[in-house]
Design an enzyme around this catalytic site. Sequence first.
Site, mmCIF file in Angstrom:
data_model
loop_
_atom_site.group_PDB
_atom_site.id
_atom_site.type_symbol
_atom_site.label_atom_id
_atom_site.label_comp_id
_atom_site.label_asym_id
_atom_site.label_seq_id
_atom_site.Cartn_x
_atom_site.Cartn_y
_atom_site.Cartn_z
ATOM 1 N N HIS A 96 -32.492 -57.959 32.524
ATOM 2 C CA HIS A 96 -31.747 -57.834 31.278
ATOM 3 C C HIS A 96 -31.408 -59.229 30.753
ATOM 4 C CE1 HIS A 96 -31.392 -53.555 31.259
ATOM 5 N NE2 HIS A 96 -30.741 -53.490 32.403
ATOM 6 N N CYS A 137 -35.063 -58.939 27.067
ATOM 7 C CA CYS A 137 -34.729 -58.664 25.675
ATOM 8 C C CYS A 137 -34.039 -59.883 25.052
ATOM 9 C CB CYS A 137 -33.808 -57.459 25.571
ATOM 10 S SG CYS A 137 -34.623 -55.903 25.971
#
Length: 799
Positions: A376, A425
Amino acid sequence: MGDWNMRVDTLSEEALRRLAEMLDNTTCGWRQLASVVTEQPRFRCSESELTSCSLQVLSPTGSPGRFLLARLADRSCTLAFLLHCLKRMNHQEAVQYLTTAVTEQIRIVVQPQSQEASEGSRVVLTCKASGPAGLSYQWFRGREEVSLGPELLLSPFSLVHQGSYTCRVNHGENWIFSDWAHIRFIRSVNSSCSSSLFPGSASGLRIVRQPQSQTASEGDTLFLECHAEANPPAQFQWYHNNKPMPEHKTRSLRIPCVTTVHRGLYSCRVYNFYHETWSDTAQVTIGPSSITDATWVDGPATDKVALMIGNMNYIYHTQLCAPMADVHELSNLLRQLDFKVVSLLDLNCQEMHSAVTEFLLLLDKGVYGLLYFAGHGYENYGNSFMVPIDAPASYTSEHCLCVQNVLQRMQEKETGLNILLLDMCRKRNLNDDIILQQGPLKVTANIVFGYATCVDAEAYEVKRDGLSNGIFISFLKQRLCEDEKITVMLDKVAEDMGRCEITRGRQALELRSNLSERRSLTDRIHNSDCPAASSARNLQWGIAHDLPKSRNLLFDCGVKVQLGFAAEFSNIMIIYTRILEKPRDVVSCSAQLTDFPEDLDIDLKKSNQETLVEAGSLLLIKENLPSPEVPSLYTRLRSLQRLKAELTFTVCLHYCYSNMDEDIQERQTVTVGKPLVSKLNLHEPRVPCCSSPPSSFDLLSLEVPESSSFAEALGSDLPASETSSTGSASTTWSYYSQTAVDSATADGPTSSRRANIPEESELFDCDAPKPLTASTSLPPSHGKDTKYKFSNMYNFSSY
């Protein structure tokens, strides 16, 4: 209406700037335009030109769109074709603006002409322009305004009128200057017949600025100029080593991102309807003067080091699947390229800080440093953040690692190449409104960023049975070992990703680089001038990859058990047991492991399994383990970085005699020291040290294994996949260095996916007629031959 057959560069600078702003985006921008213009082959951009476009983002005033428009102008792209391409892209804003700009564009259709006149004659200079209604004209001699209107009358002509004249055509805030017209005074009409328009030129055409010889480095932009005065106006044709360059027909020659093929002799043919002349010859040298020097051919690396971090099992956020396979496959490929690889899974905040600190200590002058992160992440205000597995539900920058901060620290080591591959991301984190004030990066011209996705977009992984890959690594692993400049290699990966239907419009690789020389991951490592320091680096890397030696345990019943070890990652180890000898009256026998320290992460349900897959290992190369024909039990130990003391466990032997039904147990306690990365104590904060490196190193400061050599320190059971060629760069290494940030207090757990900021998209399905299985994992030597079939994927999710 404007003249659509004019070249792109006839637009005003303001119009070109506005168009470039509209093209500087990832969804409908310069890359799409570069693809569309290939409808006419002469406008096709090479890989180096596309790389140069990408590099413009590193300059405060740089613009990839403006750079591409300049390339199209150099190849005589017309405004009509540009409008056609923008319409094909469906870029309505740019279409409307270009239409308005061309319609209102001022274009001089009649230029004032240079003349020779005698005293008392009548001289008329004329300038006519097309464009919007209400154009006004101003005439200047030098810098002095002399008249208004489209015509300038000099009558009667005298010596005081001799000089250079130009006309400025105005409309509101827009304006354009005409060519200069040179008026020369002659004594009589007769004398003009034998006089030349330009003194010192018998041809009536004179070069006023010659191209200059110069030296450039690979990756630089070559710029040559040849200016001429002529009537009618001059035309230009550039030549390289006496061969015409069809795409270069303007007075300026500009070649971005030059290589050694551009070295040689350049000249320009200047001509008009009546005359022709040639410029001086300019010699262009590319690269070092001794281009065949081995130091240039082999590459500048003094060593190559890679830190690979894959975070999967998040405590408060969506768990991921791909980082395990991605880190494993990328690590194997980098080892083939002689990188010293440290591969780590599932690190918390403290462990990530410590791991980066240890990684930085392996860097030194000339070393290639590569940081890969899968997990992440997010991006705020131009800073990228890697999210640890213990980050709270509403995490901010204080809970994460800033990539730009790591890069700053890498630069302090005077590295030869800094590569940051971020498979995460880059959505905005709405919980984090802090703007980090990073210090300025040094202008080292050796930085390469490979982002798996664009700004404000997500990175995806494709889930398969048991094993997953991220989209980025699926394509990167097919190109990683190519002997190409790293920016060229990553551009090819971007093109491959762009052809993938399931990610089109969702994920696109973004490359940022200021790399000025040819640097490749395949560059060979040079011998070090300081062998002792090089040995210290090798020893320290070996310490973090030191496996316990295989041993045999003899039990009272006469059973001999082999205890062996293999590394799956730098912080994940497989322990296997197998029965070597047993008495004839022992009919069944197995050796199981138990009583492991609480620090380790062990799935008890998957311990002591008969196969690696059952033990939770989908990736370990079986060549590093006993033959599958020999029955063995496997146990997988995770999170070795959290081991605070020596690894101690119990080997419990279960056996049964032929004349007895009762199972008998014997137990032996085994201590194997601190294996692999556990020796580095990543769970501990690093104590501060002075910023300046010490003048010398002390091998006594290292925690050296009992073995007297590097090979012995690694142990005979070290898998082939964990070995690396001896590097060659000086460094000073110690276990504790620089201040690390303490782990932030985590918020309470939550089952809501929406608690993760940035919010991630839901899964969506892809057709899967033939799902892939874990058996597709190949050994390192075959890694780059793996074929990835997206038609087989059935689950597709974002990081």
